[in-house]
Structure formats: structure tokens, C-alpha cells
Design a protein around this motif. Sequence first.
Motif, PDB file in Angstrom:
ATOM      1  N   PHE A   7       0.812  -1.207   0.000  1.00 55.30           N
ATOM      2  CA  PHE A   7       0.000   0.000   0.000  1.00 55.30           C
ATOM      3  C   PHE A   7       0.848   1.261   0.000  1.00 55.30           C
ATOM      4  CE2 PHE A   7      -2.664  -3.323   1.661  1.00 55.30           C
ATOM      5  CZ  PHE A   7      -3.843  -3.127   0.962  1.00 55.30           C
ATOM      6  N   THR A   8       0.288   2.309  -0.578  1.00 61.04           N
ATOM      7  CA  THR A   8       0.929   3.610  -0.678  1.00 61.04           C
ATOM      8  C   THR A   8      -0.038   4.642  -0.132  1.00 61.04           C
ATOM      9  OG1 THR A   8       2.006   2.864  -2.703  1.00 61.04           O
ATOM     10  CG2 THR A   8       1.990   5.211  -2.316  1.00 61.04           C
ATOM     11  N   SER A   9       0.480   5.631   0.572  1.00 63.30           N
ATOM     12  CA  SER A   9      -0.390   6.689   1.064  1.00 63.30           C
ATOM     13  C   SER A   9       0.350   8.015   1.037  1.00 63.30           C
ATOM     14  CB  SER A   9      -0.888   6.394   2.479  1.00 63.30           C
ATOM     15  OG  SER A   9       0.189   6.314   3.374  1.00 63.30           O
ATOM     16  N   TRP A  68      -1.899  15.442   8.389  1.00 57.50           N
ATOM     17  CA  TRP A  68      -2.893  14.756   7.568  1.00 57.50           C
ATOM     18  C   TRP A  68      -2.289  13.506   6.935  1.00 57.50           C
ATOM     19  CZ3 TRP A  68      -2.655  13.835   2.289  1.00 57.50           C
ATOM     20  CH2 TRP A  68      -3.816  13.365   1.702  1.00 57.50           C
ATOM     21  N   ARG A  69      -3.100  12.461   6.851  1.00 63.63           N
ATOM     22  CA  ARG A  69      -2.701  11.216   6.161  1.00 63.63           C
ATOM     23  C   ARG A  69      -3.818  10.799   5.237  1.00 63.63           C
ATOM     24  NH1 ARG A  69       0.304   7.067  10.241  1.00 63.63           N
ATOM     25  NH2 ARG A  69       1.946   8.491  10.870  1.00 63.63           N
ATOM     26  N   GLY A  70      -3.467  10.489   4.023  1.00 60.99           N
ATOM     27  CA  GLY A  70      -4.453  10.003   3.063  1.00 60.99           C
ATOM     28  C   GLY A  70      -4.706   8.521   3.284  1.00 60.99           C
ATOM     29  N   PRO A  71      -5.742   7.998   2.654  1.00 59.84           N
ATOM     30  CA  PRO A  71      -6.048   6.576   2.795  1.00 59.84           C
ATOM     31  C   PRO A  71      -4.993   5.707   2.106  1.00 59.84           C
ATOM     32  CG  PRO A  71      -7.466   7.572   1.144  1.00 59.84           C
ATOM     33  CD  PRO A  71      -6.690   8.688   1.777  1.00 59.84           C
ATOM     34  N   ALA A  72      -4.881   4.469   2.562  1.00 57.77           N
ATOM     35  CA  ALA A  72      -3.956   3.523   1.935  1.00 57.77           C
ATOM     36  C   ALA A  72      -4.488   3.170   0.546  1.00 57.77           C
ATOM     37  CB  ALA A  72      -3.822   2.266   2.788  1.00 57.77           C
ATOM     38  N   ARG A  73      -3.616   3.214  -0.434  1.00 64.98           N
ATOM     39  CA  ARG A  73      -3.983   2.936  -1.821  1.00 64.98           C
ATOM     40  C   ARG A  73      -3.048   1.882  -2.386  1.00 64.98           C
ATOM     41  NH1 ARG A  73      -8.705   5.783  -3.044  1.00 64.98           N
ATOM     42  NH2 ARG A  73      -8.494   7.934  -2.396  1.00 64.98           N
ATOM     43  N   ARG A  74      -3.530   1.134  -3.346  1.00 68.15           N
ATOM     44  CA  ARG A  74      -2.657   0.197  -4.056  1.00 68.15           C
ATOM     45  C   ARG A  74      -1.944   0.876  -5.221  1.00 68.15           C
ATOM     46  NH1 ARG A  74      -3.321  -5.525  -3.048  1.00 68.15           N
ATOM     47  NH2 ARG A  74      -4.936  -5.789  -1.482  1.00 68.15           N
ATOM     48  N   ALA A  75      -2.521   1.954  -5.725  1.00 68.39           N
ATOM     49  CA  ALA A  75      -1.939   2.666  -6.866  1.00 68.39           C
ATOM     50  C   ALA A  75      -1.250   3.950  -6.406  1.00 68.39           C
ATOM     51  CB  ALA A  75      -3.020   3.004  -7.879  1.00 68.39           C
ATOM     52  N   ARG A  76       0.004   4.119  -6.786  1.00 65.78           N
ATOM     53  CA  ARG A  76       0.735   5.340  -6.437  1.00 65.78           C
ATOM     54  C   ARG A  76       0.061   6.575  -7.020  1.00 65.78           C
ATOM     55  NH1 ARG A  76       5.527   2.197  -8.010  1.00 65.78           N
ATOM     56  NH2 ARG A  76       6.396   1.363  -6.091  1.00 65.78           N
ATOM     57  N   SER A  77      -0.513   6.434  -8.210  1.00 64.46           N
ATOM     58  CA  SER A  77      -1.160   7.581  -8.841  1.00 64.46           C
ATOM     59  C   SER A  77      -2.322   8.095  -7.999  1.00 64.46           C
ATOM     60  CB  SER A  77      -1.644   7.224 -10.248  1.00 64.46           C
ATOM     61  OG  SER A  77      -2.595   6.172 -10.199  1.00 64.46           O
ATOM     62  N   LYS A  78      -3.053   7.209  -7.339  1.00 62.92           N
ATOM     63  CA  LYS A  78      -4.164   7.614  -6.462  1.00 62.92           C
ATOM     64  C   LYS A  78      -3.627   8.346  -5.237  1.00 62.92           C
ATOM     65  CE  LYS A  78      -7.925   5.734  -8.289  1.00 62.92           C
ATOM     66  NZ  LYS A  78      -9.143   6.439  -8.589  1.00 62.92           N
ATOM     67  N   ALA A  79      -2.529   7.866  -4.675  1.00 62.99           N
ATOM     68  CA  ALA A  79      -1.927   8.530  -3.513  1.00 62.99           C
ATOM     69  C   ALA A  79      -1.425   9.916  -3.901  1.00 62.99           C
ATOM     70  CB  ALA A  79      -0.785   7.686  -2.942  1.00 62.99           C
ATOM     71  N   ARG A  80      -0.833  10.040  -5.094  1.00 60.09           N
ATOM     72  CA  ARG A  80      -0.380  11.354  -5.564  1.00 60.09           C
ATOM     73  C   ARG A  80      -1.566  12.300  -5.760  1.00 60.09           C
ATOM     74  NH1 ARG A  80       3.521   8.214  -8.489  1.00 60.09           N
ATOM     75  NH2 ARG A  80       2.144   8.137 -10.292  1.00 60.09           N
ATOM     76  N   SER A  81      -2.677  11.772  -6.264  1.00 63.93           N
ATOM     77  CA  SER A  81      -3.889  12.583  -6.427  1.00 63.93           C
ATOM     78  C   SER A  81      -4.419  13.047  -5.073  1.00 63.93           C
ATOM     79  CB  SER A  81      -4.982  11.791  -7.149  1.00 63.93           C
ATOM     80  OG  SER A  81      -4.598  11.490  -8.453  1.00 63.93           O
ATOM     81  N   ASP A  82      -4.404  12.156  -4.080  1.00 64.62           N
ATOM     82  CA  ASP A  82      -4.832  12.520  -2.726  1.00 64.62           C
ATOM     83  C   ASP A  82      -3.977  13.674  -2.191  1.00 64.62           C
ATOM     84  OD1 ASP A  82      -6.730  10.472  -2.740  1.00 64.62           O
ATOM     85  OD2 ASP A  82      -5.433   9.082  -1.637  1.00 64.62           O
TER      86      ASP A  82
END
Length: 60
Positions: free
Chosen positions: A27-29, A36-50
Motif C-alpha cells: 500500500f501507498t499513502s 494529515w494522512r491520506g487513505p492507503a492505496r494500491r496505486a501510487r497515482s491515487k496517492a499522488r492525487s490525494d
Amino acid sequence: MAHQQDVTEPPSSSGDHTTKIVEKGRFTSARCTCGWRGPARRARSKARSDAAEHAPPLDL
């Protein structure tokens, strides 16, 4: 024991907000210096968007 790795990504910064992308296992976050902490994501692109959505826009 889970392995945690900081990924070198260009930080998104504005004022007191500097975000970074952190990997923990599969997971990536996104995390910010303000706490602040974003949700755990499997995709790095989603974490970057967060991270981009969290950081306030730059005043130009």
C-alpha cells in the motif's frame, strides 16, 4: 515485520503543507507535514492525487 519505505516523489508544497508519498507493504499513502494522512492505496497515482487534493493551491 512490515517494511516501510519512503518513496522519492516531487513534494507538493504550499505554506505549511508539504506532502510526500509513503509505501508500506503493498500500500501507498500520502502524508503531510500538518499531520494529515491520506487513505492507503494500491496505486501510487491515487496517492499522488490525494496529496494534490490536500495541498492548497499555490498563489501565483
